[in-house]
Design a protein around this motif. Structure first.
Motif, PDB file in Angstrom:
ATOM      1  N   SER A 151      12.328   5.588  -8.576  1.00  0.00           N
ATOM      2  CA  SER A 151      12.152   4.288  -7.930  1.00  0.00           C
ATOM      3  C   SER A 151      11.658   4.489  -6.510  1.00  0.00           C
ATOM      4  O   SER A 151      11.948   5.503  -5.870  1.00  0.00           O
ATOM      5  N   ARG A 152      10.928   3.483  -6.027  1.00  0.00           N
ATOM      6  CA  ARG A 152      10.412   3.519  -4.657  1.00  0.00           C
ATOM      7  C   ARG A 152      10.831   2.241  -3.939  1.00  0.00           C
ATOM      8  O   ARG A 152      10.804   1.152  -4.522  1.00  0.00           O
ATOM      9  N   ILE A 153      11.196   2.391  -2.651  1.00  0.00           N
ATOM     10  CA  ILE A 153      11.720   1.277  -1.852  1.00  0.00           C
ATOM     11  C   ILE A 153      10.979   1.206  -0.532  1.00  0.00           C
ATOM     12  O   ILE A 153      10.703   2.242   0.098  1.00  0.00           O
ATOM     13  N   ALA A 154      10.658  -0.008  -0.097  1.00  0.00           N
ATOM     14  CA  ALA A 154      10.181  -0.263   1.266  1.00  0.00           C
ATOM     15  C   ALA A 154      11.021  -1.397   1.832  1.00  0.00           C
ATOM     16  O   ALA A 154      11.109  -2.468   1.230  1.00  0.00           O
ATOM     17  N   SER A 155      11.659  -1.149   2.970  1.00  0.00           N
ATOM     18  CA  SER A 155      12.562  -2.145   3.540  1.00  0.00           C
ATOM     19  C   SER A 155      12.359  -2.218   5.044  1.00  0.00           C
ATOM     20  O   SER A 155      12.263  -1.184   5.719  1.00  0.00           O
ATOM     21  N   VAL A 156      12.292  -3.447   5.572  1.00  0.00           N
ATOM     22  CA  VAL A 156      12.067  -3.664   6.998  1.00  0.00           C
ATOM     23  C   VAL A 156      13.416  -3.806   7.708  1.00  0.00           C
ATOM     24  O   VAL A 156      14.280  -4.562   7.260  1.00  0.00           O
ATOM     25  N   VAL A 180      10.879   3.889   4.037  1.00  0.00           N
ATOM     26  CA  VAL A 180      10.287   4.186   2.733  1.00  0.00           C
ATOM     27  C   VAL A 180      11.185   5.196   2.021  1.00  0.00           C
ATOM     28  O   VAL A 180      11.404   6.301   2.524  1.00  0.00           O
ATOM     29  N   LEU A 181      11.705   4.798   0.859  1.00  0.00           N
ATOM     30  CA  LEU A 181      12.629   5.643   0.112  1.00  0.00           C
ATOM     31  C   LEU A 181      12.079   5.948  -1.273  1.00  0.00           C
ATOM     32  O   LEU A 181      11.367   5.132  -1.866  1.00  0.00           O
ATOM     33  N   SER A 182      12.427   7.122  -1.781  1.00  0.00           N
ATOM     34  CA  SER A 182      12.085   7.512  -3.147  1.00  0.00           C
ATOM     35  C   SER A 182      13.136   8.498  -3.635  1.00  0.00           C
ATOM     36  O   SER A 182      13.587   9.348  -2.864  1.00  0.00           O
ATOM     37  N   ASN A 183      13.523   8.361  -4.894  1.00  0.00           N
ATOM     38  CA  ASN A 183      14.459   9.351  -5.451  1.00  0.00           C
ATOM     39  C   ASN A 183      13.726  10.390  -6.300  1.00  0.00           C
ATOM     40  O   ASN A 183      14.334  11.109  -7.081  1.00  0.00           O
ATOM     41  N   ASN A 184      12.403  10.463  -6.108  1.00  0.00           N
ATOM     42  CA  ASN A 184      11.607  11.486  -6.793  1.00  0.00           C
ATOM     43  C   ASN A 184      10.415  11.850  -5.909  1.00  0.00           C
ATOM     44  O   ASN A 184       9.268  11.557  -6.218  1.00  0.00           O
ATOM     45  N   LYS A 185      10.719  12.501  -4.777  1.00  0.00           N
ATOM     46  CA  LYS A 185       9.673  12.873  -3.825  1.00  0.00           C
ATOM     47  C   LYS A 185       8.720  13.896  -4.436  1.00  0.00           C
ATOM     48  O   LYS A 185       9.128  14.723  -5.262  1.00  0.00           O
ATOM     49  N   HIS A 241       0.833  -1.205   0.000  1.00  0.00           N
ATOM     50  CA  HIS A 241       0.000   0.000   0.000  1.00  0.00           C
ATOM     51  C   HIS A 241       0.871   1.260   0.000  1.00  0.00           C
ATOM     52  O   HIS A 241       0.613   2.211  -0.758  1.00  0.00           O
ATOM     53  N   ILE A 242       1.899   1.274   0.861  1.00  0.00           N
ATOM     54  CA  ILE A 242       2.731   2.465   1.008  1.00  0.00           C
ATOM     55  C   ILE A 242       3.528   2.749  -0.262  1.00  0.00           C
ATOM     56  O   ILE A 242       3.711   3.906  -0.658  1.00  0.00           O
ATOM     57  N   ILE A 243       3.989   1.684  -0.920  1.00  0.00           N
ATOM     58  CA  ILE A 243       4.843   1.860  -2.095  1.00  0.00           C
ATOM     59  C   ILE A 243       4.039   2.211  -3.344  1.00  0.00           C
ATOM     60  O   ILE A 243       4.408   3.091  -4.121  1.00  0.00           O
ATOM     61  N   PHE A 244       2.918   1.541  -3.553  1.00  0.00           N
ATOM     62  CA  PHE A 244       2.203   1.693  -4.822  1.00  0.00           C
ATOM     63  C   PHE A 244       1.078   2.726  -4.785  1.00  0.00           C
ATOM     64  O   PHE A 244       0.821   3.392  -5.783  1.00  0.00           O
ATOM     65  N   GLU A 245       0.381   2.863  -3.665  1.00  0.00           N
ATOM     66  CA  GLU A 245      -0.781   3.749  -3.612  1.00  0.00           C
ATOM     67  C   GLU A 245      -0.470   5.195  -3.994  1.00  0.00           C
ATOM     68  O   GLU A 245      -1.197   5.799  -4.781  1.00  0.00           O
ATOM     69  N   PHE A 292      15.518  -0.922 -11.158  1.00  0.00           N
ATOM     70  CA  PHE A 292      14.163  -1.404 -10.912  1.00  0.00           C
ATOM     71  C   PHE A 292      13.251  -0.251 -10.493  1.00  0.00           C
ATOM     72  O   PHE A 292      13.683   0.720  -9.871  1.00  0.00           O
ATOM     73  N   ASP A 293      11.965  -0.414 -10.831  1.00  0.00           N
ATOM     74  CA  ASP A 293      10.981   0.624 -10.490  1.00  0.00           C
ATOM     75  C   ASP A 293      10.605   0.579  -9.014  1.00  0.00           C
ATOM     76  O   ASP A 293      10.464   1.614  -8.364  1.00  0.00           O
ATOM     77  N   PHE A 294      10.427  -0.637  -8.495  1.00  0.00           N
ATOM     78  CA  PHE A 294       9.989  -0.810  -7.111  1.00  0.00           C
ATOM     79  C   PHE A 294      10.836  -1.893  -6.457  1.00  0.00           C
ATOM     80  O   PHE A 294      11.186  -2.890  -7.097  1.00  0.00           O
ATOM     81  N   MET A 295      11.136  -1.692  -5.185  1.00  0.00           N
ATOM     82  CA  MET A 295      11.904  -2.685  -4.439  1.00  0.00           C
ATOM     83  C   MET A 295      11.311  -2.816  -3.040  1.00  0.00           C
ATOM     84  O   MET A 295      11.083  -1.804  -2.359  1.00  0.00           O
ATOM     85  N   LEU A 296      11.054  -4.041  -2.634  1.00  0.00           N
ATOM     86  CA  LEU A 296      10.535  -4.328  -1.305  1.00  0.00           C
ATOM     87  C   LEU A 296      11.383  -5.449  -0.721  1.00  0.00           C
ATOM     88  O   LEU A 296      11.706  -6.419  -1.422  1.00  0.00           O
TER      89      LEU A 296
END
Length: 747
Positions: free
Chosen positions: A343-348, A398-403, A175-179, A267-271
């Motif tokens: 790109s967007r990243i979510a990492s635990v 939660v990371l993004s290189n295009n906020k 949800h956090i990465i794609f929404e 990559f576009d998205f990374m989890l």
């Protein structure tokens, strides 16, 4: 066996077509090698089996002869396509089949796994009585694997860091990465997990964007990539990729840190949920050569205090490699010039990623690089006891290189530690879960991007900070060295022995006397035996030094030189080391004694000690005027009157400035917020308490850390003494009454 049955059940409906295609290729087309494309088309999947067997047929035709059954099962395994054979090899399934046959349980196992009352396929099906049996999804396979490990072979999963990610955590991450970017998704999407495990995050992400779980519903193509070091979980992941029609070749096995498997790919998205608290010492040789970083993924460019850019290591302590996985994902981000979304990243991660590591260290450099490059959007603190085999606190980065514009230069911290529902029954360490309402609340907090007090929103708190709020200068604070010097018999005699080998050398000299200088080779074995007996852990170099006649002679000569100085200067105490040093130099010159700097330091180290009443030890005296002075003032950013605060003190002569030796035992450091002037902080917090102190700007380092406790701590005031007193009196009366009842005393 669960994986094997999943694959087998999918191939059962197309078994006859595969056998027909096989017969056609062999008998009519006369192929000497199978046309794999034809066999894949016949099976309907990217894998197939060319043997006559299925698991159901093996069970239906089996007798009690375990050896025959074993042979048939082995023929069945050999009939699989190469991609399935790799999975079988990773599970060491052939060996397990032989083991089950030797224990006479192979037929019983086949009976259980071919039962019509269980559904191990990724599709819904009915049982013999017509009741619906739900599909076993890839995430379900992850749960099966986790439960088997936990229940039957728990030791296999005790290595730190291997924590299967619960479904609701993955749901929150998707949800956090794609929404936030659901209206800007590219027509072709790539999703990557560098520690993919059984592939749950990858397949759930695909399901989410394809609307299979009520997600976004995009018509774009989705390609999944991953790497996993554990053979069994890799096999589960790869088998599911084949079942779902994804390219199994995009899933690789091995260490993500040792080999850059997807070098050059973005990559576009990374989890990911990388292993935390787990050593990466076995991978060090692939990343570092001594102090040099040889893997470009783990080198960053940062500016020093003066604004000069230089390369810095982005490698944490070898005992915990979780941030290396984060840097691997940062390295794989698509530049905005390549795609408008970036790109967007979510990492635990666990809590150590937030604050461990000193300024200038690998962990701090990683945090600094991510924050200063404005990639960190948010960090979400999750409830404790959310994972199956650990109760520690975890955080989603939660990371993004295009906020988006409102987020630029900002970081959002969300404390969701109290957002959970209790489970009726614990599952290992897991005693709570994120329910849909909790996920919606956290997602809403992310999207709203406004601060929220915990009291106002049922256990959820949100704070927003500037990027620079997490940074600080680590400023060295020096104080002058003040030494007194005095030649004493004890100090001078001690120079006979190397201070790093003082105890064994003293013992050897006391035991053997002057023989140590004439018969050392004969005494070597006895000396080393004594060291071993007394548990002196000497490496080869120290053992060689201890038994070196040359080294003993060198130390004796140093002692004799010190005795010469003592005879010339005397035994008086000197509180001005600068003048004392001049005396020593005059004696050495007069006696024509030449000593190296290290030999002089050894003598001084033996006969001096710190004394706060002694004079300060001068390091350097220099002339500073004209351009030289102006350049220094510009470099330090101060006026001439402020120079003493930076270690430059006016001398007796005009334009002369003195710098003093610093006393290491008095050295301290101050962490100064980036938003504050280092000099103003020094004047306010240090100077009033240590007037002689100065700051060494040349050694300032910049660090970053994030403290949830600091930002979200809520003070609960203590009760008043009156309230406590009342409670104590009531308890006292209650206890007295109970004692009377026990003793049978009537009031």
């Amino acid at each position: 066996m669960v994986v094997l049955r999943r694959l087998d059940a999918l191939l059962e409906p197309g078994k006859d077509k595969v056998m027909e295609e096989l017969a056609f290729q062999r008998d009519e087309a006369g192929f000497t090698e199978w046309d794999e494309a034809g066999l894949r088309d016949a099976s309907g999947y990217v894998f197939y089996n060319t043997s006559e067997w299925t698991l159901q047929r093996l069970y239906d035709t089996a007798t009690n002869n375990q050896q025959i059954l074993q042979g048939n099962v082995e023929d069945y395994l050999k009939g699989f396509s190469a991609n399935v054979k790799e999975i079988i090899e990773k599970f060491k399934l052939a060996r397990q089949i032989r083991h089950m046959a030797s224990k006479d349980v192979l037929l019983d196992v086949l009976e259980k796994f071919t039962s019509p009352n269980i559904n191990l396929t990724p599709f819904d099906k009915d049982d013999p009585e017509g009741r619906k049996m739900p599909a076993l999804t890839n995430l379900g396979m992850g749960y099966v694997f986790e439960e088997l490990i936990r229940k039957f072979n728990e030791e296999n999963n005790e290595e730190a860091g291997e924590h299967f990610t619960p479904r609701e955590v993955i749901d929150l991450m998707t949800h956090i990465i794609f929404e936030p970017v659901k209206d800007r998704l590219p027509p072709v999407m790539t999703i990557y997990d560098p520690a993919c495990g059984s592939g749950g995050m990858l397949t759930e992400s695909q399901n989410f964007v394809k609307d299979q779980n009520g997600g976004i519903q995009t018509k774009g193509d989705v390609y999944l990539y991953g790497k996993e070091i554990n053979d069994e979980t890799y096999a589960i992941c790869k088998s599911d990729m084949m079942i779902k029609g994804n390219d199994p070749e995009n899933i690789r096995v091995g260490s993500t840190l040792s080999t850059d498997e997807f070098a050059g790919t973005r990559f576009d998205f990374m989890l990911s949920n990388p292993p935390y608290g787990k050593s990466w010492s076995t991978e060090v040789k692939y990343i570092k050569d001594g102090k040099d970083i040889i893997d470009p993924r783990f080198v960053v460019r940062l500016k020093d205090y003066w604004g000069n850019e230089e390369e810095a290591p982005a490698t944490p302590r070898s005992s915990d490699g979780q941030l290396l996985f984060l840097m691997e994902m940062v390295n794989k981000m698509k530049p905005v010039s390549q795609t408008p979304l970036g790109s967007r990243i979510a990492s635990v991660h666990n809590g150590s990623s937030l604050f461990t590591g000193d300024a200038g260290g690998g962990e701090s450099n990683i945090r600094r690089y991510i924050i200063e490059n404005d990639m960190l959007e948010a960090i979400i603190q999750l409830p404790n006891n959310l994972f199956y085999n650990t109760g520690i606190t975890t955080y989603i980065w939660v990371l993004s290189n295009n906020k988006e514009k409102r987020r630029k230069g900002k970081v959002q911290l969300i404390d969701a530690s109290d957002c959970f529902g209790k489970l009726r029954k614990n599952l290992g360490n897991k005693n709570c879960e994120l329910r849909p309402e909790h996920i919606r609340a956290i997602q809403k907090a992310c999207n709203d991007f406004t601060e929220v007090r915990k009291e106002e929103d049922g256990g959820l708190a949100v704070k927003i900070f500037d990027n620079s709020d997490f940074g600080y200068y680590k400023v060295p604070v020096e104080r002058p060295r003040r030494l007194k010097a005095q030649f004493t018999h004890e100090a001078v005699s001690g120079l006979r022995f190397d201070k790093t080998l003082k105890e064994p050398m003293e013992w050897a000299f006391e035991t053997y006397g002057k023989r140590i200088y004439t018969e050392l080779p004969k005494l070597e074995k006895e000396i080393l035996d004594w060291c071993e007996k007394n548990e002196f852990d000497l490496d080869a170099k120290k053992r060689k030094t201890l038994c070196s006649s040359r080294h003993w002679e060198k130390q004796r000569a140093l002692m004799h030189h010190a005795q010469t100085l003592q005879n010339a200067i005397g035994n008086d105490e000197h509180k001005d080391f600068n003048k004392f040093q001049n005396q020593v130099e005059k004696v050495l010159k007069a006696q024509k004694i030449t000593l190296t700097a290290s030999e002089k330091n050894a003598i001084y180290g033996a006969i001096t000690s710190y004394d706060e009443s002694a004079e300060k030890v001068i390091k350097k005296q220099q002339k500073l005027k004209g351009d030289k002075l102006e350049n220094l003032l510009e470099h330090l950013g101060c006026t001439a009157e402020q120079l003493p605060d930076f270690g430059y003190y006016p001398g007796e002569k005009k334009d002369e400035y003195i710098t003093y030796e610093s006393e290491s035992d008095l050295r301290d450091s101050e962490n100064v917020p980036l938003k504050e002037s280092v000099y103003d902080y020094f004047l306010r917090e240090v100077k009033p308490h240590a007037d002689e102190a100065w700051i060494d700007l040349e050694k300032i380092k910049i660090g970053y850390e994030i403290s949830f406790n600091k930002y979200f701590y809520r003070h609960n005031p203590l009760r008043s003494i009156e309230e406590v007193s009342v409670d104590m009196l009531e308890l006292e009366q209650e206890s007295e009454g109970l004692i009377m009842d026990i003793l049978g005393v009537v009031n």
